[in-house]
Design a protein around this motif. Structure first.
Motif, PDB file in Angstrom:
ATOM      1  N   LYS A  25       0.837  -1.212   0.000  1.00  0.00           N
ATOM      2  CA  LYS A  25       0.000   0.000   0.000  1.00  0.00           C
ATOM      3  C   LYS A  25       0.872   1.262   0.000  1.00  0.00           C
ATOM      4  CE  LYS A  25      -3.874   2.107   2.326  1.00  0.00           C
ATOM      5  NZ  LYS A  25      -4.455   2.386   3.624  1.00  0.00           N
ATOM      6  N   ALA A  26       1.911   1.237   0.829  1.00  0.00           N
ATOM      7  CA  ALA A  26       2.763   2.428   0.946  1.00  0.00           C
ATOM      8  C   ALA A  26       3.534   2.717  -0.337  1.00  0.00           C
ATOM      9  CB  ALA A  26       3.740   2.254   2.106  1.00  0.00           C
ATOM     10  N   THR A  27       3.850   1.655  -1.083  1.00  0.00           N
ATOM     11  CA  THR A  27       4.647   1.851  -2.294  1.00  0.00           C
ATOM     12  C   THR A  27       3.784   1.865  -3.560  1.00  0.00           C
ATOM     13  OG1 THR A  27       5.055  -0.546  -2.379  1.00  0.00           O
ATOM     14  CG2 THR A  27       6.759   0.807  -1.349  1.00  0.00           C
ATOM     15  N   GLY A  28       2.489   1.690  -3.395  1.00  0.00           N
ATOM     16  CA  GLY A  28       1.583   1.716  -4.537  1.00  0.00           C
ATOM     17  C   GLY A  28       1.740   0.502  -5.440  1.00  0.00           C
ATOM     18  N   LYS A  29       2.140  -0.629  -4.854  1.00  0.00           N
ATOM     19  CA  LYS A  29       2.286  -1.858  -5.639  1.00  0.00           C
ATOM     20  C   LYS A  29       1.250  -2.862  -5.179  1.00  0.00           C
ATOM     21  CE  LYS A  29       7.331  -1.461  -5.761  1.00  0.00           C
ATOM     22  NZ  LYS A  29       7.485  -1.039  -7.152  1.00  0.00           N
ATOM     23  N   ASN A  30       1.079  -3.937  -5.974  1.00  0.00           N
ATOM     24  CA  ASN A  30       0.249  -5.017  -5.438  1.00  0.00           C
ATOM     25  C   ASN A  30       1.139  -5.929  -4.588  1.00  0.00           C
ATOM     26  OD1 ASN A  30       1.496  -6.973  -7.103  1.00  0.00           O
ATOM     27  ND2 ASN A  30       0.119  -6.439  -8.794  1.00  0.00           N
ATOM     28  N   LEU A  31       0.489  -6.832  -3.873  1.00  0.00           N
ATOM     29  CA  LEU A  31       1.209  -7.666  -2.912  1.00  0.00           C
ATOM     30  C   LEU A  31       2.302  -8.501  -3.590  1.00  0.00           C
ATOM     31  CD1 LEU A  31       1.395  -8.600   0.018  1.00  0.00           C
ATOM     32  CD2 LEU A  31      -0.352 -10.320  -0.480  1.00  0.00           C
ATOM     33  N   GLU A  32       1.976  -9.062  -4.759  1.00  0.00           N
ATOM     34  CA  GLU A  32       2.953  -9.905  -5.462  1.00  0.00           C
ATOM     35  C   GLU A  32       4.182  -9.079  -5.861  1.00  0.00           C
ATOM     36  OE1 GLU A  32      -0.343  -9.931  -6.128  1.00  0.00           O
ATOM     37  OE2 GLU A  32      -0.609 -11.829  -5.053  1.00  0.00           O
ATOM     38  N   ALA A  33       3.931  -7.866  -6.343  1.00  0.00           N
ATOM     39  CA  ALA A  33       5.055  -7.000  -6.760  1.00  0.00           C
ATOM     40  C   ALA A  33       5.920  -6.629  -5.559  1.00  0.00           C
ATOM     41  CB  ALA A  33       4.521  -5.755  -7.451  1.00  0.00           C
ATOM     42  N   ALA A  34       5.267  -6.423  -4.424  1.00  0.00           N
ATOM     43  CA  ALA A  34       6.039  -6.075  -3.216  1.00  0.00           C
ATOM     44  C   ALA A  34       6.925  -7.248  -2.800  1.00  0.00           C
ATOM     45  CB  ALA A  34       5.086  -5.695  -2.091  1.00  0.00           C
TER      46      ALA A  34
END
Lengths: 153, 185
Positions: B158-167
């Motif tokens: 959420k903080a980096t504006g990515k989805n969970l898989e991308a994180a």
């Protein structure tokens, strides 16, 4: 070596590594898992090294209080240096008062000829409902202006 | 209340406290300070030598106190404070100069990697710290978010504006990069 894996294997590795990191952060694991494949195990070892080098540390209340006491004068000074004078609470209250007095003065100046014309006749009855309404409107306008100003700041 | 709702409430409280501080309430700043001190302190602890952690942490908050009156609230206070912390850490290392840095963590002349021969915990901390500092910013950032700030992968996403898989994928690449920096493989 991850480029040699298929996407689903990569995704599985990433999930398992993330899960392992969660457990390492919670200090539930202290070494890489034996059954993990060599790449995952190698990454797990790095995670363990990172979490071992920096075990979770909670600040105790005494340290927080000490740091807070030390920073307080600097914060006060920083605020005084950075906040424009007119933004300070006292200055703003004075500004609001000056604004209100100014508006009231303008209202009186605008209305005085009308009221004066009425009183010059020497009877209080000369203040007609229209004039009274104008005066009330001026007071209401000043009050609303003050309320608006306060709500905006 | 779920965690997302808690975060939203905390962000709203931060905004209210910032407004009060702008109005001259030092108590409001104290509340902000106590709320965010552990996160900033831990983040600094991962990248700055132990003896300077408190000073750099304090510098972050003094800079925040100076800049908050101009804070527009375009990002969350926590995100803004994270950037400010990174900036202060860079400033810290600039002040120390490269000479001092090289004394802290010598590089192997041949490989350009950190020398890692049987380090004790303190020495290893310095090595890991220096390796973290040498990582590209996105890699360092995700490792600090997970380990120093104890954010879950969901929160990081959420903080980096990515989805969970991308994180998680970024995290894996960050660990790989750290492993390479440490000369583990």
């Amino acid at each position: 070596m991850n480029h040699l894996r298929n996407p689903s294997a990569n995704s599985d590795l990433e999930d398992r590594l993330a899960d392992f990191a969660d457990r390492a952060r919670a200090q539930q694991v202290t070494r890489a898992e034996a059954e993990a494949d060599s790449e995952l195990r190698s990454l797990q070892q790095t995670v363990i090294r990172l979490s071992t080098a920096f075990p979770p540390k909670w600040m105790d209340e005494a340290q927080v209080r000490r740091m807070q006491a030390r920073i307080a004068p600097q914060v006060r000074q920083a605020w005084e240096e950075s906040v424009p004078k007119w933004r300070s609470r006292q200055s703003r209250q004075r500004l609001v008062m000056a604004f209100a007095v100014g508006l009231a003065a303008i209202g009186v100046l605008v209305l005085s000829p009308l009221l004066g014309a009425g009183t010059s006749g020497g009877t209080a009855a000369a203040i007609t409902p229209t004039k009274a309404a104008l005066a009330a409107s001026a007071v209401a306008a000043v009050t609303l202006a003050i309320l608006w100003f306060r709500s905006k700041h | 209340m779920n965690k997302a709702a808690e975060q939203a409430a905390a962000a709203a409280e931060d905004s209210a406290l910032i407004k009060q501080y702008r109005d001259g309430s030092m108590e409001a700043f104290n509340v902000l300070y106590r709320r965010h001190l552990p996160g900033v302190f831990n983040r600094v602890r991962y990248v700055v030598p132990a003896e300077d952690v408190e000073d750099v942490t304090q510098e972050v908050f003094v800079a925040a106190a100076r800049s908050l009156p101009k804070f527009r609230g375009e990002s969350q206070f926590g995100t803004w404070l994270r950037s400010l912390t990174n900036h202060k850490v860079v400033e810290y290392y600039r002040r120390r100069g490269r000479k001092h840095e090289s004394q802290v963590a010598p590089l192997d002349e041949e490989t350009g990697r950190l020398e890692t021969s049987e380090p004790g915990r303190t020495e290893d901390r310095v090595l890991v710290q220096t390796a973290l500092q040498a990582l590209p910013a996105p890699y360092r950032e995700i490792l600090l978010m997970r380990f120093a700030e104890d954010l879950s992968f969901q929160e990081i996403a959420k903080a980096t504006g990515k989805n969970l898989e991308a994180a998680k994928s970024l995290f894996r690449r960050a660990v790989e990069a750290l492993r390479n920096q440490l000369g583990e493989k």
